[in-house]
Motif scaffolding. Structure first.
Motif, PDB file in Angstrom:
ATOM      1  N   ARG A 182      32.774  33.240  36.743  1.00  0.00           N
ATOM      2  CA  ARG A 182      32.730  34.183  35.706  1.00  0.00           C
ATOM      3  C   ARG A 182      33.485  33.881  34.571  1.00  0.00           C
ATOM      4  O   ARG A 182      32.925  33.934  33.173  1.00  0.00           O
ATOM      5  CB  ARG A 182      33.090  35.467  36.020  1.00  0.00           C
ATOM      6  CG  ARG A 182      31.901  36.175  37.322  1.00  0.00           C
ATOM      7  CD  ARG A 182      31.785  37.638  37.258  1.00  0.00           C
ATOM      8  NE  ARG A 182      31.677  38.157  35.679  1.00  0.00           N
ATOM      9  CZ  ARG A 182      31.887  39.522  35.624  1.00  0.00           C
ATOM     10  NH1 ARG A 182      31.923  40.367  36.717  1.00  0.00           N
ATOM     11  NH2 ARG A 182      31.524  40.055  34.518  1.00  0.00           N
ATOM     12  N   ARG A 183      34.671  33.679  34.656  1.00  0.00           N
ATOM     13  CA  ARG A 183      35.497  33.194  33.357  1.00  0.00           C
ATOM     14  C   ARG A 183      35.110  31.989  32.763  1.00  0.00           C
ATOM     15  O   ARG A 183      34.891  31.854  31.521  1.00  0.00           O
ATOM     16  CB  ARG A 183      36.833  32.821  33.762  1.00  0.00           C
ATOM     17  CG  ARG A 183      37.889  32.682  32.583  1.00  0.00           C
ATOM     18  CD  ARG A 183      39.361  32.599  33.238  1.00  0.00           C
ATOM     19  NE  ARG A 183      39.486  31.463  34.156  1.00  0.00           N
ATOM     20  CZ  ARG A 183      39.850  31.561  35.529  1.00  0.00           C
ATOM     21  NH1 ARG A 183      39.793  32.788  36.170  1.00  0.00           N
ATOM     22  NH2 ARG A 183      40.126  30.590  36.344  1.00  0.00           N
ATOM     23  N   TYR A 224      34.754  33.068  42.592  1.00  0.00           N
ATOM     24  CA  TYR A 224      33.784  33.739  41.734  1.00  0.00           C
ATOM     25  C   TYR A 224      34.253  34.215  40.219  1.00  0.00           C
ATOM     26  O   TYR A 224      33.523  33.986  39.269  1.00  0.00           O
ATOM     27  CB  TYR A 224      33.320  35.173  42.597  1.00  0.00           C
ATOM     28  CG  TYR A 224      32.512  36.237  41.818  1.00  0.00           C
ATOM     29  CD1 TYR A 224      30.936  36.013  41.619  1.00  0.00           C
ATOM     30  CD2 TYR A 224      33.124  37.269  41.214  1.00  0.00           C
ATOM     31  CE1 TYR A 224      30.436  36.966  40.673  1.00  0.00           C
ATOM     32  CE2 TYR A 224      32.299  38.421  40.602  1.00  0.00           C
ATOM     33  CZ  TYR A 224      30.921  37.697  40.296  1.00  0.00           C
ATOM     34  OH  TYR A 224      30.263  38.873  39.647  1.00  0.00           O
ATOM     35  N   LEU A 225      35.533  34.602  40.477  1.00  0.00           N
ATOM     36  CA  LEU A 225      36.172  35.046  39.104  1.00  0.00           C
ATOM     37  C   LEU A 225      36.304  33.886  38.333  1.00  0.00           C
ATOM     38  O   LEU A 225      36.118  34.037  36.805  1.00  0.00           O
ATOM     39  CB  LEU A 225      37.503  35.766  39.326  1.00  0.00           C
ATOM     40  CG  LEU A 225      37.491  36.967  40.226  1.00  0.00           C
ATOM     41  CD1 LEU A 225      38.855  37.406  40.293  1.00  0.00           C
ATOM     42  CD2 LEU A 225      36.866  38.005  39.249  1.00  0.00           C
ATOM     43  N   ARG A 226      36.517  32.948  38.690  1.00  0.00           N
ATOM     44  CA  ARG A 226      36.522  31.575  37.912  1.00  0.00           C
ATOM     45  C   ARG A 226      35.311  31.143  37.366  1.00  0.00           C
ATOM     46  O   ARG A 226      35.199  30.778  36.324  1.00  0.00           O
ATOM     47  CB  ARG A 226      37.269  30.466  38.728  1.00  0.00           C
ATOM     48  CG  ARG A 226      37.390  28.965  38.184  1.00  0.00           C
ATOM     49  CD  ARG A 226      38.104  28.263  38.849  1.00  0.00           C
ATOM     50  NE  ARG A 226      38.453  26.687  38.173  1.00  0.00           N
ATOM     51  CZ  ARG A 226      37.408  25.768  38.106  1.00  0.00           C
ATOM     52  NH1 ARG A 226      36.253  25.936  38.548  1.00  0.00           N
ATOM     53  NH2 ARG A 226      37.948  24.725  37.421  1.00  0.00           N
TER      54      ARG A 226
END
Length: 595
Positions: free
Chosen positions: A316-317, A312-314
């Motif tokens: 968003r990044r 998920y963080l990737r």
């Protein structure tokens, strides 16, 4: 160049497959290693706890054995006992011993002469009094007469109740033994306290005979075989009465684990110096495996959550980088071409991801559709087979038989329609077409479908049902389908058997209706009922079965709030019985309404 592209694509696919297999193997190795580490850790923790607990049990047992060690010596100094041994004031001696036993909470105190004959006892007024009994065969009497402290654990020769005996010699003015004073201590309250604690504890004597135990069924069993010499000595001392002293069903694995009656325990042992006893503490080994498995499941869940969070963080990044690149494109014309290439690459990646998601969803739908179609094919195969048999039989019948054949085929077609309607049952179980009916009708309907097959296969069959109705609540067609599945499985199991007999029985108790199918086939081959109930698990050759019969039958029985179990008689000592017995238990109609 065109001829080399397929090879390059295959090499890339093979490399990807190797990566997937490698990742799965790595994950599996990690899970197995984690389970082993957790198992060793929790086993050490449980062993440490067991060692702490056995110290507590050791102290309480030693305290109980030593609490009255001084009392026989003190009582033996009483001049009244010497007068009693000389035949004077026996009534006074009995009263004195009765008072001592009551105040000390002892089972009995009694006085014996040099021949071992009891001349006074605290239980003189009891129906099971020791008065007049001769105990010169007891080791504690012999030790006391030899001027040693007598200690012995045995089942009472008079009361048949176990106890711990302590004896001391009574001496005259010159210090010579003129009799023996003995007391009996009841250790039953101690074992009852162990039992109330819910832990497995037992004490074995120097011969390996269990004398005290939190489990009454273990008492007077042995940890090893007794020699004939020891058995004769024990019998002469009448230590354990008429107990057979059979070996306990236990296996010591030499790794701190023992198996007792098929259950694994962590085993800790310590010595009780008095009497040469050993104290054994057992902890359930399954608790260690359960804790280790719980940790593995927890860590696996946490790992998946972390992987999902990283993904998920990737994502968003990537989105933030995309927005930044778009903003930079407006302000930095010189890097416009590079940013467009990056955006195009990211979009292509997202498109590939979306295509992969679509293919995965489509594969899931096809898998569900395939299982559903397999179920329908499997279930329609039974009535179609019956139709083929009836059509074959019709060639040998008269016109009147053709009419009956038409009626049977009409019933089978109806059954095929009902089976297709049951697709809703496998999509989402419910109470559709539920009614009260007699379970004997299920037996009659199944017999109508399989009778010709049984005769054709040369199988001797017996159908048994009670005279009174067996009323249950459910779907008669589905339960008839379960019975037909079980009968056909039985027929397949008896293909190579010398004795081919099928028994189907319907019975009932106060709350339960029972349907049993017993064959004389080859058995389950070591497989469990859980394995056989898995979809697509089959023991038949390819093309002869899809492994759905028991899975579907189990689902139907569960929907009817019942149970499906199996008893495998093959390969075990079972008298003349061989084969497998499937047992379907269903609640009676009034019981299902109450629940």
């Amino acid at each position: 160049m065109k001829t080399k592209r397929p090879q390059a694509r295959q090499s890339k696919q093979g490399f990807t497959l190797k990566k997937v297999v490698g990742a799965m193997a790595l994950m599996l190795g990690f899970v197995i290693g984690l389970f082993y580490v957790c198992y060793v850790y929790f086993k050490d923790v449980e062993v440490q706890r067991a060692e702490n607990r056995i110290v507590l049990y050791q102290s309480t047992l030693v305290e109980a054995l030593e609490r009255y060690q001084h009392l026989p010596f003190i009582l033996a100094q009483d001049p009244l006992l010497r007068r009693g041994l000389n035949g004077f004031e026996i009534d006074v001696v009995n009263s004195r011993l009765e008072d001592f036993a009551f105040r000390s909470r002892l089972d009995a105190i009694y006085l014996m002469n040099t021949e071992g004959l009891t001349i006074a006892a605290s239980n003189y007024a009891s129906e099971q009094t020791f008065l007049g009994q001769n105990y010169n065969f007891r080791p504690y009497f012999q030790d006391a007469m030899d001027e040693r402290r007598g200690e012995f654990f045995a089942i009472g020769a008079t009361t048949s109740q176990p106890g711990y005996f302590i004896a001391e010699a009574v001496r005259d003015e010159n210090g010579n033994p003129v009799g023996v004073l003995a007391l009996k201590l009841d250790l039953t309250p101690l074992t009852e306290a162990w039992r109330a604690g819910g832990e497995a504890v037992f004490v074995a004597n120097s011969d390996g005979v269990i004398v005290l135990s939190s489990d009454n069924s273990w008492r007077y069993q042995t940890l090893g075989a007794l020699t004939d010499v020891r058995r004769n000595a024990i019998a002469a001392e009448r230590q354990f009465g008429s107990e057979p002293l059979a070996p306990l069903d236990w296996v010591n694995r030499d790794n701190g684990i023992v198996d007792i009656d098929g259950t694994a325990f962590l085993h800790v042992v310590t010595a009780i110096p008095r009497l040469g006893w050993t104290l054994h503490f057992l902890a359930d080994e399954s608790r260690v495996r359960e804790r280790a498995l719980l940790v593995v499941v927890f860590v696996t869940i946490v790992a998946f959550v972390l992987l999902a969070l990283v993904g998920y963080l990737r994502s968003r990044r990537l989105k933030v980088a995309l927005l930044a690149s778009q903003l930079a494109r407006r302000n930095l014309v010189t890097v416009n071409t590079k940013l467009e290439e990056e955006i195009a690459e990211r979009r292509a990646t997202e498109a590939r991801l979306e295509r992969a998601r679509s293919e995965l969803a489509r594969a899931g739908k096809l898998a569900a559709l395939g299982q559903l179609a397999a179920s329908v094919t499997h279930e329609l195969g039974q009535p179609i087979s019956a139709m083929r048999n009836y059509l074959t039989a019709s060639e040998f019948e008269s016109d009147a038989g053709a009419a009956r054949l038409a009626k049977r085929l009409t019933g089978i077609v109806s059954r095929m329609e009902n089976i297709t309607k049951q697709l809703r049952f496998f999509a989402g179980p419910g109470e559709e077409n539920v009614e009260e009916f007699d379970l004997r009708r299920v037996l009659d309907g199944a017999l109508e479908l399989v009778r010709h097959d049984l005769k054709h296969q040369g199988i001797e069959f017996e159908f048994s049902k009670p005279h009174k109705p067996v009323v249950i609540m459910g779907n008669r067609q589905q339960l008839e389908q379960v019975l037909v599945n079980l009968i056909r499985n039985a027929v397949s199991a008896m293909e190579t058997s010398d004795v081919r007999k099928l028994v189907v029985e319907v019975s009932k108790s106060e709350t339960t209706a029972t349907l049993k199918v017993l064959d004389t086939g080859i058995g389950l081959g070591g497989r469990s009922i859980e394995t056989l109930q898995e979809p697509f698990h089959t023991t038949k050759p390819s093309g002869e079965g899809m492994g759905l019969g028991l899975a579907i039958s189990t689902a139907i029985v569960n929907e009817h709030k019942g149970t499906l179990s199996v008893v495998d008689f093959s390969g075990v000592e079972s008298g003349t019985r061989v084969g497998v017995e499937f047992i379907v238990e269903l609640p009676l109609a009034h019981e299902r309404e109450d629940s």
